[in-house]
Design a protein around this motif. Structure first.
Motif, PDB file in Angstrom:
ATOM      1  N   MET A 126       3.388   3.197  -8.790  1.00 35.74           N
ATOM      2  CA  MET A 126       4.892   3.460  -8.828  1.00 35.74           C
ATOM      3  C   MET A 126       5.167   5.046  -9.113  1.00 35.74           C
ATOM      4  O   MET A 126       6.052   5.640  -8.392  1.00 35.74           O
ATOM      5  N   TYR A 127       4.307   5.505  -9.848  1.00 37.10           N
ATOM      6  CA  TYR A 127       4.448   7.068 -10.153  1.00 37.10           C
ATOM      7  C   TYR A 127       4.222   7.895  -8.624  1.00 37.10           C
ATOM      8  O   TYR A 127       5.012   8.660  -8.175  1.00 37.10           O
TER       9      TYR A 127
ATOM     10  N   GLY B 295       7.318   9.860  -7.053  1.00 34.96           N
ATOM     11  CA  GLY B 295       6.827  11.132  -6.765  1.00 34.96           C
ATOM     12  C   GLY B 295       7.061  11.488  -5.259  1.00 34.96           C
ATOM     13  O   GLY B 295       7.492  12.765  -4.873  1.00 34.96           O
ATOM     14  N   TYR B 296       6.392  10.992  -4.361  1.00 33.99           N
ATOM     15  CA  TYR B 296       6.158  11.092  -3.117  1.00 33.99           C
ATOM     16  C   TYR B 296       7.697  10.887  -2.267  1.00 33.99           C
ATOM     17  O   TYR B 296       8.088  11.802  -1.566  1.00 33.99           O
TER      18      TYR B 296
ATOM     19  N   LEU C  14      11.261   4.316   3.218  1.00 37.80           N
ATOM     20  CA  LEU C  14      10.105   3.717   3.292  1.00 37.80           C
ATOM     21  C   LEU C  14       9.748   3.561   1.885  1.00 37.80           C
ATOM     22  O   LEU C  14       9.612   2.319   1.178  1.00 37.80           O
ATOM     23  N   ASN C  15       9.529   4.440   1.082  1.00 36.24           N
ATOM     24  CA  ASN C  15       9.060   4.517  -0.207  1.00 36.24           C
ATOM     25  C   ASN C  15      10.002   3.809  -1.115  1.00 36.24           C
ATOM     26  O   ASN C  15       9.652   3.003  -2.030  1.00 36.24           O
ATOM     27  N   LEU C  16      11.241   4.231  -1.208  1.00 35.19           N
ATOM     28  CA  LEU C  16      12.255   3.680  -2.310  1.00 35.19           C
ATOM     29  C   LEU C  16      12.615   2.226  -1.724  1.00 35.19           C
ATOM     30  O   LEU C  16      12.937   1.475  -2.747  1.00 35.19           O
ATOM     31  N   LEU C  17      12.753   1.698  -0.533  1.00 37.34           N
ATOM     32  CA  LEU C  17      13.416   0.496  -0.074  1.00 37.34           C
ATOM     33  C   LEU C  17      12.097  -0.361   0.012  1.00 37.34           C
ATOM     34  O   LEU C  17      12.526  -1.718   0.006  1.00 37.34           O
TER      35      LEU C  17
ATOM     36  N   MET D  93       7.906  -3.646  -3.750  1.00 38.40           N
ATOM     37  CA  MET D  93       6.659  -4.197  -3.690  1.00 38.40           C
ATOM     38  C   MET D  93       5.724  -3.930  -4.907  1.00 38.40           C
ATOM     39  O   MET D  93       4.820  -4.919  -5.375  1.00 38.40           O
ATOM     40  N   ASN D  94       5.935  -2.886  -5.362  1.00 37.13           N
ATOM     41  CA  ASN D  94       5.193  -2.656  -6.784  1.00 37.13           C
ATOM     42  C   ASN D  94       5.506  -3.338  -7.745  1.00 37.13           C
ATOM     43  O   ASN D  94       4.786  -3.763  -8.518  1.00 37.13           O
TER      44      ASN D  94
END
Length: 160
Positions: free
Chosen positions: A62-63, A67-68, A83-86, A91-92
Motif C-alpha cells: 500500500m505504501y 508513493g509511486y 493504474l495505481n490509485l484505481l 486490490m491491496n
C-alpha cells in the motif's frame, strides 16, 4: 522479529540484500530523494513478503502503491497514477482482507483458481483495458500534455 525472519534461506537473504544494494546505488547515482528510495524498497519488500506468504506484504504494498502514484503524478505520468490509485489500491485492500480470512495456524491457505474465476478475471482485465483506452482517447488534451511533459523530462535527464 524472530518469527518474521524464520523460514528464510541463504538465497532469499542474499537476493534481498542484493536488491537493497541496487536501490541504494540507484538512489545515490540518480540523486533521488529519500522518499523515492523508500518507494523502491517497499516495492521489493512487498514482492518478497508476498512470495513468503507474509500478510505484511500488503502494508508495504500500500505504501509503495500510493508513493509511486504520487511520484508518477508529479512527473505527469497520469496513466500510472490511474493504474495505481484505481486498481492497485483497491486490490491491496481486497487482497488484505481475503488473505487475512484464509489463514490457518498463521499460514496462508493456497488454492488454485477455478476456470470460472479465471474467465472472470480475464473479462474484467479486457473491460478495464478498453475503459482505460477510452478514457485516454477522450482526453486527448491531457494525453498531449503528458507527452509534452515526458519529452521535457527526457530532455532534462540526467538531472544536472
Amino acid at each position: 522479529m524472530k518469527k518474521v525472519a524464520s523460514g528464510w534461506n541463504l538465497f532469499e537473504i542474499a537476493w534481498l540484500a542484493l536488491f537493497i544494494s541496487i536501490a541504494v546505488g540507484f538512489t545515490v547515482i540518480s540523486k533521488d530523494s529519500l522518499f523515492g528510495f523508500t518507494v523502491f524498497i517497499t516495492g521489493v519488500l512487498c514482492v518478497v513478503l508476498a512470495a513468503k506468504g507474509n500478510l505484511m506484504s500488503y502494508v508495504f504494498g500500500m505504501y509503495n502503491t500510493v508513493g509511486y502514484a504520487y511520484l508518477a503524478y508529479i512527473n505527469g505520468l497520469f496513466g500510472e497514477v490511474m493504474l495505481n490509485l484505481l486498481f492497485f489500491v483497491p486490490m491491496n485492500v481486497i487482497g488484505f482482507y481475503m488473505w487475512k480470512n484464509n489463514r490457518q495456524d498463521g499460514k496462508l491457505i493456497m488454492r488454485q483458481m477455478e476456470l470460472g474465476g479465471l474467465l472472470l478475471v480475464g473479462a474484467v482485465c479486457v473491460l478495464g483495458c478498453l475503459l482505460l483506452g477510452y478514457g485516454f482517447r477522450s482526453s486527448r488534451d491531457r494525453t498531449r500534455l503528458t507527452s509534452m511533459r515526458l519529452r521535457r523530462c527526457c530532455l532534462l535527464w540526467p538531472p544536472s
